[in-house]
Design an enzyme around this catalytic site. Structure first.
Site, mmCIF file in Angstrom:
data_model
loop_
_atom_site.group_PDB
_atom_site.id
_atom_site.type_symbol
_atom_site.label_atom_id
_atom_site.label_comp_id
_atom_site.label_asym_id
_atom_site.label_seq_id
_atom_site.Cartn_x
_atom_site.Cartn_y
_atom_site.Cartn_z
ATOM 1 N N CYS A 157 -4.027 2.827 5.889
ATOM 2 C CA CYS A 157 -3.291 1.709 6.217
ATOM 3 C C CYS A 157 -3.794 0.429 6.053
ATOM 4 O O CYS A 157 -5.040 0.291 6.486
ATOM 5 C CB CYS A 157 -2.689 1.795 7.837
ATOM 6 S SG CYS A 157 -1.696 0.495 8.467
ATOM 7 N N TRP A 158 -3.315 -0.450 5.316
ATOM 8 C CA TRP A 158 -3.678 -1.758 4.904
ATOM 9 C C TRP A 158 -3.324 -2.718 5.947
ATOM 10 O O TRP A 158 -3.694 -4.058 5.802
ATOM 11 C CB TRP A 158 -2.995 -2.192 3.605
ATOM 12 C CG TRP A 158 -4.085 -3.183 2.914
ATOM 13 C CD1 TRP A 158 -5.302 -3.223 2.747
ATOM 14 C CD2 TRP A 158 -3.641 -4.073 2.025
ATOM 15 N NE1 TRP A 158 -5.701 -4.304 2.038
ATOM 16 C CE2 TRP A 158 -4.707 -4.592 1.153
ATOM 17 C CE3 TRP A 158 -2.218 -4.392 1.452
ATOM 18 C CZ2 TRP A 158 -4.494 -5.701 0.176
ATOM 19 C CZ3 TRP A 158 -2.149 -5.490 0.403
ATOM 20 C CH2 TRP A 158 -3.161 -6.106 -0.061
ATOM 21 N N GLU A 159 -2.491 -2.438 7.122
ATOM 22 C CA GLU A 159 -1.956 -3.505 7.930
ATOM 23 C C GLU A 159 -1.383 -4.555 7.186
ATOM 24 O O GLU A 159 -1.384 -5.681 7.378
ATOM 25 C CB GLU A 159 -2.969 -4.040 9.034
ATOM 26 C CG GLU A 159 -3.809 -3.236 10.021
ATOM 27 C CD GLU A 159 -4.824 -3.569 10.794
ATOM 28 O OE1 GLU A 159 -5.219 -5.054 10.602
ATOM 29 O OE2 GLU A 159 -5.089 -3.199 11.945
ATOM 30 N N ARG B 211 -8.862 -0.937 5.562
ATOM 31 C CA ARG B 211 -8.895 -2.301 5.407
ATOM 32 C C ARG B 211 -9.888 -2.807 4.402
ATOM 33 O O ARG B 211 -11.236 -3.210 4.708
ATOM 34 C CB ARG B 211 -9.492 -2.942 6.755
ATOM 35 C CG ARG B 211 -9.582 -4.569 6.742
ATOM 36 C CD ARG B 211 -8.141 -5.456 7.039
ATOM 37 N NE ARG B 211 -7.019 -5.143 6.133
ATOM 38 C CZ ARG B 211 -6.950 -5.954 4.990
ATOM 39 N NH1 ARG B 211 -7.576 -6.816 4.678
ATOM 40 N NH2 ARG B 211 -5.718 -6.072 4.243
ATOM 41 N N THR B 212 -9.706 -2.531 3.068
ATOM 42 C CA THR B 212 -10.378 -2.999 2.073
ATOM 43 C C THR B 212 -9.736 -4.312 1.503
ATOM 44 O O THR B 212 -8.408 -4.619 1.960
ATOM 45 C CB THR B 212 -10.303 -1.874 0.934
ATOM 46 O OG1 THR B 212 -8.782 -1.460 0.787
ATOM 47 C CG2 THR B 212 -11.176 -0.715 1.048
#
Ligand SMILES: Cc1cc2nc3c(=O)[nH]c(=O)nc-3n(C[C@H](O)[C@H](O)[C@H](O)COP(=O)(O)OP(=O)(O)OC[C@H]3O[C@@H](n4cnc5c(N)ncnc54)[C@H](O)[C@@H]3O)c2cc1C
Ligand code: SF4
Ligand code: SF4
Lengths: 154, 613
Positions: free
Chosen positions: A42-44, B216-217
């Site tokens: 998940c990338w938020e 969170r890249t």
């Protein structure tokens, strides 16, 4: 974790499933409500949060670096043309922001085929659709000459 | 065929097939229709074009805008800027081409409804920096997608393209295959021209974030290197794959720093409150010579100074925000900047009680990424504009790769750094006009698709479901099987190999010939293991094919890094055995070509032309 869905708010409509770029919002077969099946991909990005008509999705920052007790909420209102944000810090401080999202009605973009068709001669030059007018400059599309080229070190 | 053997095969014929509906793909779709009024234009996307690609969460700035209408910059200025930042090596012909068209694209965005900020004094677009303009871009992607939807004959969402198809008689692309990640249906697209616009590559190198935070890249976790793997596998030449990018960003959330440096005028300090970049001037000069004196200082060299300072024990590096954030307008810009494009950074700061008004936040350098539109230029080797590109750079249609009928744009195309969102959309438009011409001139004969090849690919694509079904019966439960690997296992192996051998974070971006060669041996074993991938469902099947694409791109990165025997971009990576920039031997592009029959990579050099003084 990072996004999660509140059991009592979700009605299983599937908007979040449809939008998630990571393909990780799925409908749980037993509960018929949405869940994030792969929190570590998940990338938020909040695409699902913004798309949920029930405000059923929230985000709890990644466990490996985000201490608990925070919240970042978004409310995207297409008709109003705005997005509002409420940020709550772990220590209770709050910040609120609102931004415009679009200046024209949704669906109002003129498709490329609605413009006059290009003439055969236009295919041979370097201009793209709506050029040169869209550039707002005089003298037409800038160009280089082939004899300007030189090879080597700057 | 196993579990999903019963699913349908869907055949779609198109004149132009656009793969990936991100910024470049939407630009390509729009422009294809403008020029090809009667053509069948199909856009295929693995997610949903409404919110797909690197711009899914929106953007707060358009980073490539000349402002020619106000005499702010000319295209040649942009070429100088990009060349300087990339230590001399860019395809100036391609860069100029994007720069001369990009303003028209941005004006269209505004007309379509993208809220632009304006300078209240001049009435011009609000500049963030020399090249950047500020926008309220939360809906940037939905707006651009609306334009593409109005242009396409059909948009297919949720279809992951796994392979390109080749005409069995010529060096010509004939379409693509993939599967629907919801229904499992097998899709065979036949097309006269194909435009690849499938974005860049994250998760090639091990990320700093671990466990749950792995997603969170900096670049999106769905940027899966398809843009490189698809052309590589059909033998297209690819360039500058060694030129991976490392980003200096706010710690953990990777929130952008552009607006902070340029608009808010914040600056960096070491852990003791000292300026540190100047301290490393001589050290850097010894590595790269006069390139250190260029203005602005190249992105990689600024990273280099930061890395040296941290290695000297004077971290953490902080962004000094306390002064600027006393101004409420600047504070708003600072926060909205994250909410508009990297919400996760706002989440980190809220969770750790970091209010930049009172605390100077930490910066870090990211793991490396491979892409072609930021301060980096990896990607396919493409033909240049017809009106001025030198002959080595021109073999047909603008943005056509070394395979006939195969075009690319955005992160896909190499040599053209600093195009960003607007330049990627613009390059999509450039490629599309050329592709329409190609179809009109060469497309009368539809390329031939081999039925046998399609059937073989179908079997290969679904094999991981079968592997899982069979292997799963051997074990009680859980994720450990002796006969298959799950996609996450393969991904973490790949990331570890790349990290430790090819210059990732754990070696401080250092590698050498020995490490790279060992890395290739380990990658070869991973390649063999790919035929033992297991997928429990269609979602995992998508992950297997993303991994396959990342692996292919990683091989390319490793071969390129081995080939270039110099350290051209200290701060992006270091060749310990060739620590200096070497203009005499390496002021050139590196090209590779993969032979899918033998699995061999052929490397060569290509000349750099400096078009602009
Ligand atoms: C955090 C961040 C901040 C940025 N900030 C700015 C900024 O301020 N200003 C700016 O101008 N630019 C900015 N950029 C850069 C900009 O987003 C990129 O330059 C641009 O999106 C590249 O366009 P693209 O079309 O090549 O790739 P993308 O927009 O990523 O599109 C690729 C598309 O291909 C699809 N796809 C991938 N693989 C497949 C497959 N196998 N089959 C089918 N579809 C596939 C993807 O789902 C995606 O939709 C930023 C990027 C990031 C991540
Ligand atoms: S969009 Fe909201 S309500 Fe609909 S399924 Fe997702 S979480 Fe539930
Ligand atoms: S935040 Fe983005 S990546 Fe995460 S579940 Fe929602 S839509 Fe998917």
């Amino acid at each position: 974790m990072p996004t999660f869905v509140y059991m009592t708010r979700c009605d299983g409509c599937g908007h979040c499933v449809d939008i998630c770029p990571s393909d990780i919002m799925h409908i749980d077969k037993t509960y018929r409500r949405a869940l994030n099946i792969e929190p570590n991909m998940c990338w938020e990005c909040y695409s699902c949060v913004k798309a949920c008509p029930q405000q059923a999705i929230d985000c709890r920052g990644y466990a490996d670096f985000a201490p608990l007790g925070h919240s970042v909420r978004a409310l995207r209102e297409e008709k109003k043309g705005t997005i509002s944000w409420k940020i709550k810090f772990r220590d209770g401080r709050e910040k609120n922001f609102e931004s415009p999202i679009r200046t024209t009605p949704w669906g109002s973009i003129k498709g490329p085929a609605e413009y006059a068709a290009p003439r055969p001669a236009d295919f041979a030059n370097q201009e793209l659709a709506h050029e040169p007018d869209a550039l707002n400059i005089e003298g037409g599309l800038p160009a280089l000459r082939r004899n300007q080229l030189k090879q080597g070190v700057v | 065929m196993g579990l999903f053997g019963g699913t349908k095969t869907v055949h779609v014929d198109a004149d132009i097939l656009v793969i990936g509906g991100g910024m470049a793909g939407c630009g390509a779709t729009y422009e294809s229709r403008y020029w090809g009024r009667d053509l069948k234009i199909v856009c295929v996307e693995k997610a949903n074009i409404e919110r797909s690609g690197a711009v899914a969460q929106g953007l707060y700035a358009i980073n490539c805008y000349m402002g020619m209408q106000w005499g702010e910059n000319q295209p040649e200025d942009h070429v100088r800027y990009a060349r300087n930042d990339l230590m001399g090596l860019v395809r100036e012909d391609l860069g100029y081409d994007i720069a001369r068209h990009v303003d028209g694209t941005v004006h269209k965005f505004e007309e379509w409804g993208l809220p632009m900020m304006r300078d209240p004094k001049t009435g011009r677009y609000q500049r963030e920096g020399k090249w950047q303009i500020m926008i309220h871009g939360e809906s940037y992607k939905p707006i651009v997608a609306e334009a593409a939807r109005k242009a396409a004959t059909e948009v297919y969402n949720r279809i992951m393209i796994t392979h390109l198809l080749m005409d069995h008689k010529a060096n010509r692309v004939s379409g693509a295959v993939g599967f629907n990640v919801r229904s499992g249906d097998f899709y065979v697209f036949r097309a006269k021209a194909v435009i690849v616009a499938a974005g860049g590559a994250s998760h090639i190198f091990k990320p700093r974030a671990v466990g749950e935070g792995m997603g969170r890249t900096w670049y999106a976790p769905w940027s899966s290197a398809s843009a490189y793997a698809l052309p590589i596998e059909v033998g297209a030449k690819i360039t500058q794959m060694e030129n991976r990018i490392v980003l200096t960003r706010f710690k953990d959330g990777y929130g952008p720093v552009g607006a902070y440096f340029l608009h808010l005028k914040t600056y960096t300090q070491n852990g003791y409150g000292e300026e540190y970049e100047k301290r490393w001037y001589e050290d850097t000069k010894a590595l790269v010579g006069e390139y250190v004196d260029h203005h602005p200082v190249p992105t990689c060299l600024r990273n280099h100074a930061l890395l040296k300072e941290v290695a000297a024990g004077r971290g953490p590096i902080r962004m000094v925000t306390k002064e600027a954030f006393q101004d409420p307008h600047k504070e708003t810009v600072g926060w909205e900047n994250f909410l508009g494009m990297t919400i996760g950074q706002a989440v980190v700061w809220a969770s750790q009680n970091i209010d930049p008004k009172h605390t100077n936040p930490e910066l870090t350098t990211s793991e490396p990424y491979v892409m072609g539109s930021h301060a980096t230029c990896s990607g396919a080797w493409a033909s240049g504009p017809e009106d001025y590109a030198p002959s080595e750079y021109q073999w047909g249609y603008n943005r056509m790769m070394t395979v006939d009928g195969l075009f690319g744009a955005g992160d896909t195309i190499g040599g053209t750094a600093h195009k960003f969102s607007s330049g990627s959309f613009t390059e999509g438009r450039i490629a599309a006009k050329a592709a329409v011409r190609y179809v009109m001139e060469k497309g009368r004969e539809a390329p031939q698709v081999s039925e046998q090849e399609v059937r073989d690919l179908q079997k290969t694509i679904y094999q991981p479901l079968e592997n899982y079904r069979v292997g799963r019966n051997e074990i009680v439960a859980g994720t450990v099987s002796p006969s298959y690997l799950l996609p996450i296992h393969g991904l973490q192996r790949l990331e570890k190999i790349m990290d430790e051998y090819v210059g990732g974070i754990s070696t401080n971006y250092m590698t050498n010939g020995k490490l790279l060669s060992r890395g290739l041996e380990l990658l070869a074993m991973l390649k063999e293991d790919m035929s033992h991938m297991g997928a429990e469902d269609l979602h995992q099947l998508q992950r297997v094919w993303e991994l396959q694409h990342r692996l292919r791109a990683s091989e390319s990165v490793t071969h390129h890094t081995l080939f270039r025997q110099e350290t051209r971009w200290p701060g992006y990576y270091y060749r310990g055995d060739f620590m200096k920039l070497d203009d005499q031997n390496w002021h050139c592009f590196t090209l590779s070509r993969y032979d899918r029959k033998t699995g061999e990579w052929a490397m060569e050099k290509a000349p750099v032309y400096h078009i602009i003084d």
